[in-house]
Design a protein around this motif. Structure first.
Motif, mmCIF file in Angstrom:
data_model
loop_
_atom_site.group_PDB
_atom_site.id
_atom_site.type_symbol
_atom_site.label_atom_id
_atom_site.label_comp_id
_atom_site.label_asym_id
_atom_site.label_seq_id
_atom_site.Cartn_x
_atom_site.Cartn_y
_atom_site.Cartn_z
ATOM 1 N N PHE A 66 0.825 -1.204 0.000
ATOM 2 C CA PHE A 66 0.000 0.000 0.000
ATOM 3 C C PHE A 66 0.863 1.259 0.000
ATOM 4 C CE2 PHE A 66 -3.343 -2.910 1.631
ATOM 5 C CZ PHE A 66 -4.335 -2.603 0.706
ATOM 6 N N ALA A 67 1.982 1.215 0.724
ATOM 7 C CA ALA A 67 2.877 2.373 0.739
ATOM 8 C C ALA A 67 3.426 2.652 -0.660
ATOM 9 C CB ALA A 67 4.019 2.140 1.729
ATOM 10 N N CYS A 68 3.816 1.597 -1.383
ATOM 11 C CA CYS A 68 4.345 1.774 -2.744
ATOM 12 C C CYS A 68 3.247 2.176 -3.719
ATOM 13 C CB CYS A 68 5.016 0.489 -3.212
ATOM 14 S SG CYS A 68 6.533 0.064 -2.330
ATOM 15 N N ALA A 69 2.044 1.629 -3.529
ATOM 16 C CA ALA A 69 0.946 1.918 -4.447
ATOM 17 C C ALA A 69 0.514 3.372 -4.376
ATOM 18 C CB ALA A 69 -0.238 1.002 -4.147
ATOM 19 N N PHE A 70 0.683 4.007 -3.212
ATOM 20 C CA PHE A 70 0.265 5.393 -3.052
ATOM 21 C C PHE A 70 1.448 6.359 -3.045
ATOM 22 C CE2 PHE A 70 -3.380 3.068 -1.372
ATOM 23 C CZ PHE A 70 -4.424 3.733 -2.003
ATOM 24 N N SER A 71 2.624 5.880 -3.433
ATOM 25 C CA SER A 71 3.800 6.738 -3.535
ATOM 26 C C SER A 71 3.975 7.203 -4.974
ATOM 27 C CB SER A 71 5.057 5.993 -3.071
ATOM 28 O OG SER A 71 4.963 5.637 -1.706
ATOM 29 N N SER A 72 4.654 8.319 -5.139
ATOM 30 C CA SER A 72 4.911 8.844 -6.470
ATOM 31 C C SER A 72 6.064 8.092 -7.121
ATOM 32 C CB SER A 72 5.254 10.336 -6.382
ATOM 33 O OG SER A 72 5.713 10.818 -7.621
ATOM 34 N N LEU A 73 5.876 7.685 -8.362
ATOM 35 C CA LEU A 73 6.972 7.047 -9.089
ATOM 36 C C LEU A 73 8.111 8.007 -9.338
ATOM 37 C CD1 LEU A 73 5.342 4.725 -11.778
ATOM 38 C CD2 LEU A 73 6.549 4.096 -9.694
ATOM 39 N N ARG A 74 7.834 9.300 -9.290
ATOM 40 C CA ARG A 74 8.894 10.284 -9.438
ATOM 41 C C ARG A 74 9.967 10.087 -8.368
ATOM 42 N NH1 ARG A 74 6.988 16.340 -8.910
ATOM 43 N NH2 ARG A 74 6.193 15.434 -6.974
ATOM 44 N N ARG A 75 9.524 9.806 -7.136
ATOM 45 C CA ARG A 75 10.489 9.597 -6.052
ATOM 46 C C ARG A 75 11.269 8.306 -6.262
ATOM 47 N NH1 ARG A 75 5.886 11.467 -3.164
ATOM 48 N NH2 ARG A 75 6.205 13.567 -2.341
ATOM 49 N N PHE A 76 10.567 7.243 -6.656
ATOM 50 C CA PHE A 76 11.274 5.986 -6.926
ATOM 51 C C PHE A 76 12.322 6.185 -8.014
ATOM 52 C CE2 PHE A 76 7.481 3.915 -5.025
ATOM 53 C CZ PHE A 76 8.145 3.114 -4.113
ATOM 54 N N GLY A 357 2.918 -3.377 -5.345
ATOM 55 C CA GLY A 357 2.466 -2.020 -5.111
ATOM 56 C C GLY A 357 2.874 -1.067 -6.225
ATOM 57 N N ILE A 358 4.104 -1.204 -6.717
ATOM 58 C CA ILE A 358 4.566 -0.346 -7.810
ATOM 59 C C ILE A 358 3.793 -0.649 -9.088
ATOM 60 C CG2 ILE A 358 6.559 0.258 -9.241
ATOM 61 C CD1 ILE A 358 8.340 -0.296 -6.839
ATOM 62 N N LEU A 359 3.516 -1.919 -9.339
ATOM 63 C CA LEU A 359 2.719 -2.268 -10.516
ATOM 64 C C LEU A 359 1.304 -1.703 -10.410
ATOM 65 C CD1 LEU A 359 3.830 -5.977 -11.126
ATOM 66 C CD2 LEU A 359 4.272 -4.011 -12.613
ATOM 67 N N MET A 360 0.746 -1.671 -9.219
ATOM 68 C CA MET A 360 -0.565 -1.053 -9.030
ATOM 69 C C MET A 360 -0.506 0.431 -9.348
ATOM 70 S SD MET A 360 -1.738 -2.962 -5.512
ATOM 71 C CE MET A 360 -3.133 -1.858 -5.254
ATOM 72 N N ARG A 361 0.582 1.076 -8.950
ATOM 73 C CA ARG A 361 0.754 2.496 -9.243
ATOM 74 C C ARG A 361 0.875 2.720 -10.756
ATOM 75 N NH1 ARG A 361 -0.626 7.405 -7.838
ATOM 76 N NH2 ARG A 361 0.887 8.955 -8.527
ATOM 77 N N ILE A 362 1.645 1.870 -11.420
ATOM 78 C CA ILE A 362 1.779 1.983 -12.878
ATOM 79 C C ILE A 362 0.429 1.757 -13.555
ATOM 80 C CG2 ILE A 362 2.844 0.949 -14.922
ATOM 81 C CD1 ILE A 362 5.273 0.279 -13.177
ATOM 82 N N LYS A 364 -2.499 2.441 -12.374
ATOM 83 C CA LYS A 364 -3.313 3.641 -12.175
ATOM 84 C C LYS A 364 -2.900 4.741 -13.150
ATOM 85 C CE LYS A 364 -4.761 6.949 -8.648
ATOM 86 N NZ LYS A 364 -4.630 7.369 -7.237
ATOM 87 N N ILE A 365 -1.588 4.920 -13.318
ATOM 88 C CA ILE A 365 -1.102 5.958 -14.228
ATOM 89 C C ILE A 365 -1.480 5.619 -15.664
ATOM 90 C CG2 ILE A 365 0.978 7.065 -15.152
ATOM 91 C CD1 ILE A 365 2.246 6.629 -12.383
ATOM 92 N N SER A 366 -1.340 4.333 -16.038
ATOM 93 C CA SER A 366 -1.633 3.940 -17.414
ATOM 94 C C SER A 366 -3.113 4.100 -17.756
ATOM 95 C CB SER A 366 -1.203 2.490 -17.654
ATOM 96 O OG SER A 366 -2.007 1.591 -16.914
ATOM 97 N N LEU A 367 -3.965 4.058 -16.754
ATOM 98 C CA LEU A 367 -5.390 4.266 -16.963
ATOM 99 C C LEU A 367 -5.763 5.741 -16.965
ATOM 100 C CD1 LEU A 367 -6.893 1.419 -14.751
ATOM 101 C CD2 LEU A 367 -6.857 1.536 -17.239
ATOM 102 N N GLY A 368 -4.783 6.607 -16.738
ATOM 103 C CA GLY A 368 -5.037 8.036 -16.769
ATOM 104 C C GLY A 368 -5.605 8.597 -15.483
ATOM 105 N N GLU A 369 -5.589 7.795 -14.392
ATOM 106 C CA GLU A 369 -6.162 8.261 -13.134
ATOM 107 C C GLU A 369 -5.175 9.073 -12.308
ATOM 108 O OE1 GLU A 369 -8.873 4.204 -12.720
ATOM 109 O OE2 GLU A 369 -7.424 4.768 -11.173
ATOM 110 N N GLY A 370 -3.902 9.093 -12.734
ATOM 111 C CA GLY A 370 -2.902 9.806 -11.952
ATOM 112 C C GLY A 370 -2.543 11.162 -12.514
#
Length: 379
Positions: A66-76, A357-362, A364-370
């Protein structure tokens, strides 16, 4: 258009299979570890010690996801180089007497007093992040584009693994790096590099007596059935005992320690014995569906950084599955790689969930929700 792209990108879907399938796999692993832990009571140990520890790792992994899923990929992305460097330092730390722990003739673990930590699992998270960033920023083409950054990152990453030694981890990291380069730059130089690495691995097996003995035991385990071939034979026996629907939970021969490392490397044969062919096919189907779902995320990523990162993270999860199952079914030599989300162990569990978590973040971004979160270009 990317190397693996063959047409129109599929439309989205919910992220639940990306975390839901690993959740089911982890719960299956917990059930199996609980069954196998019952044998501890025969020797005076607590039958609940291992399962309680694994539950703690599992819950900690969910928090990390959950921490990775709600973190910005910019920071990673910004800190990917530092993460990779720290991973290399931790790998070097395993070679230091007193800090590194020798298990089975290899130094793959760090003694952190509260727990043993395997830096390879951290490396398998850091390498996709760092190499995806380097490939996206690099403007070199041809052999120079392969030399830097792909070959440089690969060689620096596997060097400490060769000294541990950890041949399975070396193969896995090399495969991830080469496949990420294929996605970004094409097949030509990775094929040449892969051929060179095959020659290197064969040489490493031939010059090291214990690796040669392990290979011979893989080739013909019945030539030394009570020593080098014992584990391989018992794994195959476990599969045979299970037949179609298994002997039942808690009724396998592993309870009497006939199958070494049943909770870690050989948990798949243990599942085969207690739940039969049906149980093993169920697990394989879960991995297959998860891979298809991850591939759909990859197909939706129009940004090169995200597509390469998705491929690298997916390979770092599915690759160990193939290596582990290939080893326990005698399709390839066993290399000590755990079964993702299922085998006992804290390091693998934590970082596998971080990748989810990172894949969940990706996703979300790929779906345009970010978009409203103003992620920078490439994140």
């Amino acid at each position: 258009m990317t190397v693996f792209d063959d047409g129109e990108r599929p439309r989205g879907g919910g992220p639940w299979p990306i975390w839901g399938i690993p959740l089911v796999l982890s719960l299956c692993g917990l059930v199996m570890i609980a069954s196998l832990s019952l044998r501890n009571s025969m020797t005076g140990g607590s039958p609940y010690a291992q399962i309680v520890k694994q539950c703690v790792f599992f819950l900690s992994g969910l928090v990390l996801m959950f921490a990775c899923a709600f973190s910005s990929l910019r920071r990673f992305r910004r800190w990917s180089g530092l993460l990779w460097f720290i991973a290399l330092l931790l790998l070097v730390g395993t070679l230091i007497p007193g800090l590194g722990v020798r298990v089975g003739g290899a130094r793959r673990w760090l003694d952190l007093r509260l727990m043993r930590f395997q830096p390879l699992e951290f490396l398998l998270l850091a390498v996709p992040l760092f190499l995806a960033d380097r490939l996206d920023r690099s403007r070199r083409e041809g052999f120079q584009g392969f030399l830097r950054p792909t070959l440089m990152v690969t060689l620096l990453s596997i060097l400490p693994l060769l000294f541990q030694p950890n041949l399975g981890g070396t193969i896995l990291v090399t495969l991830i790096c080469l496949m990420m380069h294929v996605e970004n730059r094409g097949w030509r130089y990775p094929l040449m590099g892969g051929a060179f690495m095959v020659v290197l691995f064969v040489s490493l097996v031939m010059i090291e007596p214990y690796r040669m003995r392990r290979f011979l035991a893989f080739w013909d385990p019945w030539s030394d059935p009570m020593n080098k071939g014992f584990q391989i034979i018992q794994g195959l026996v476990a599969f045979c005992n299970g037949r179609l629907f298994g002997v039942g939970i808690g009724k396998g021969l592993q309870e009497d320690e006939y199958l070494p490392a049943a909770q870690t490397d050989y948990i798949f044969p243990a599942i085969g014995e207690e739940f039969g062919l049906a149980g093993t096919l169920f697990l394989l189907s879960l991995y297959a569906v998860w891979t298809i779902r991850a591939y759909r995320i990859y197909r939706r990523c129009s940004n090169p950084f995200l597509s390469v990162l998705t491929l690298g993270l997916t390979m770092s999860i599915i690759g160990p599955m193939f290596i582990n199952i290939g080893g326990v079914t005698k399709l390839m030599p066993l290399t000590g790689i755990p079964l993702p989300f299922v085998s006992a162990g804290g390091s693998a569990m934590l970082f596998m969930w971080a990748k989810v978590g990172i894949l969940m973040r990706i996703n979300k971004i790929s779906l345009g929700e970010g978009r409203r979160e103003r992620e920078p270009e490439g994140c």
